[in-house]
Design an enzyme around this catalytic site. Structure first.
Site, short mmCIF file in Angstrom:
data_model
loop_
_atom_site.label_atom_id
_atom_site.label_comp_id
_atom_site.label_asym_id
_atom_site.label_seq_id
_atom_site.Cartn_x
_atom_site.Cartn_y
_atom_site.Cartn_z
N HIS A 1 78.76 22.46 44.70
CA HIS A 1 78.95 22.81 46.11
C HIS A 1 79.90 21.81 46.78
O HIS A 1 80.84 22.22 47.48
CB HIS A 1 77.56 22.79 46.78
CG HIS A 1 77.57 23.01 48.26
ND1 HIS A 1 77.26 24.22 48.83
CD2 HIS A 1 77.82 22.16 49.28
CE1 HIS A 1 77.33 24.11 50.15
NE2 HIS A 1 77.67 22.87 50.46
N GLU A 2 79.67 20.53 46.56
CA GLU A 2 80.50 19.51 47.22
C GLU A 2 81.94 19.53 46.69
O GLU A 2 82.90 19.38 47.45
CB GLU A 2 79.88 18.12 47.05
CG GLU A 2 78.52 17.95 47.71
CD GLU A 2 78.51 18.26 49.20
OE1 GLU A 2 79.59 18.32 49.82
OE2 GLU A 2 77.42 18.46 49.74
N HIS B 1 83.80 22.28 48.46
CA HIS B 1 84.19 21.95 49.84
C HIS B 1 85.55 21.22 49.84
O HIS B 1 86.41 21.50 50.67
CB HIS B 1 83.16 21.01 50.48
CG HIS B 1 82.03 21.70 51.19
ND1 HIS B 1 82.21 22.81 51.99
CD2 HIS B 1 80.70 21.40 51.25
CE1 HIS B 1 81.03 23.18 52.50
NE2 HIS B 1 80.11 22.35 52.07
N GLU C 1 79.88 27.07 53.98
CA GLU C 1 78.74 26.69 53.12
C GLU C 1 78.50 27.77 52.06
O GLU C 1 78.23 27.46 50.90
CB GLU C 1 77.48 26.47 53.98
CG GLU C 1 77.60 25.34 54.99
CD GLU C 1 77.96 24.00 54.35
OE1 GLU C 1 77.55 23.76 53.21
OE2 GLU C 1 78.68 23.21 55.00
#
Lengths: 42, 276
Positions: free
Chosen positions: B137-138, B141, B195
């Site tokens: 996820h990071e 981003h 997100e």
């Protein structure tokens, strides 16, 4: 985005950078991307 | 003598700026407003990272905590180098640190690929495949330039509200109200879309890196059980836990197909917290 939690280190580098006033104002709230808005466990 | 800029020229220049500053996400085809260059964004991330680490935080050097985090991050970055973000994944100066904060179940990233993992996320992630969902996820981003997009959106919003204040003669209270409406109606929905995008592409990258994607659903179930009174989704920067679980379930067949063809990663349990 939600501001980092109280213990999340928030960079204050933007105080000194050369970017425009507007970017300085908005970037400190935008750069850190967290995986969760959860601040603490119950 | 200079004549004032005609309104239609002003509008045209604003539109031109917006068109020039747009990009499309290669996975979701979502249009992104990007008014700062990639180089500027990376520099901002680099400075913020240096400052964050120089502050009053305790960086873990415990191999039991650091080794799995670095191993997982490395595998996911390697997967990203085979993805639609290959060029950016190769160009970034990736870095990851574990911060000792057992009471913070969170992780974050700065532009350019500077990742921080709090030890408080370990009991939620439970094992390496769970942590891969968080790190995936990071990583996304950063690769999707969500930081630059947020800066751009907030800049445009601030300018819009300021212009409206001047031209419509709004008083300060009306200006505040406009800001609130903008946050609730535009900025928060965009934040939630970032997100979701990070959840989706991160799921695919972690699967490609050899981590069981189904663990991501269990991670969000644990996060949900451990959360104390979250705010309603429409007021939140993030989708609700239930929304995230439903979305991940929908995306799972695609992720499982990738996972089946991947070289499987180790999936050991993460170390217990020292404070517990």
């Amino acid at each position: 985005m939600m501001p980092p939690t109280a213990k999340t280190p928030r960079p204050s580098f933007l105080r000194t950078q050369e970017s425009s006033l507007l970017l300085r104002a908005v970037a400190s709230q935008s750069l850190i991307l967290e995986v969760s808005p959860v601040a603490c466990l119950g | 003598m200079h004549s004032p800029c005609p309104p239609h020229m002003l509008i045209l220049s604003v539109l031109l700026t917006l068109v020039v500053g747009c990009a499309m996400n290669p996975y979701t085809n979502r249009l992104q407003l990007l008014l700062i260059s990639e180089e500027e964004e990376i520099n901002m991330g680099r400075r913020a990272w240096a400052e964050s680490l120089s502050r009053n935080v305790t960086i873990s050097h415990d191999p039991a905590q650091v080794d799995p985090v670095r191993r997982i991050t490395q595998r996911i970055i390697e997967a990203a180098k085979q993805s639609k973000y290959a060029e950016r994944a190769k160009a970034f100066e990736w870095d990851v640190n574990v911060i000792e904060a057992d009471d913070i179940p969170n992780a974050w990233v700065l532009p350019g690929g500077k990742i921080a993992i709090y030890t408080g996320i370990f009991p939620i992630a439970k094992k390496e495949s769970g942590l891969a969902a968080i790190i995936g996820h990071e990583v996304v981003h950063a690769l999707a330039r969500h930081g630059a997009e947020r800066v751009s959106q907030r800049s445009v919003s601030s300018v819009g509200v300021s212009l409206a204040s001047v031209f419509l003669g709004m008083n300060p209270a009306a200006g505040q109200l406009a800001n609130l409406a903008l946050a609730g109606g535009v900025l928060l929905p965009f934040s939630r879309s970032h997100e979701s995008e990070a959840d989706y592409i991160g799921l695919l990258l972690a699967a490609r890196a050899g981590y069981d994607p189904e663990e991501s659903i269990r991670v969000w179930r644990r996060m949900s059980h451990g959360s104390k009174g979250s705010r309603p989704e429409f007021l939140s920067t993030h989708p609700s836990h239930d929304t995230r679980i439903a979305d991940l379930t929908e995306w799972m067949p695609e992720a499982l197909a990738i996972y089946k063809q991947s070289q499987k990663a180790p999936d050991a349990a993460l170390p217990p917290l020292r404070s517990r």
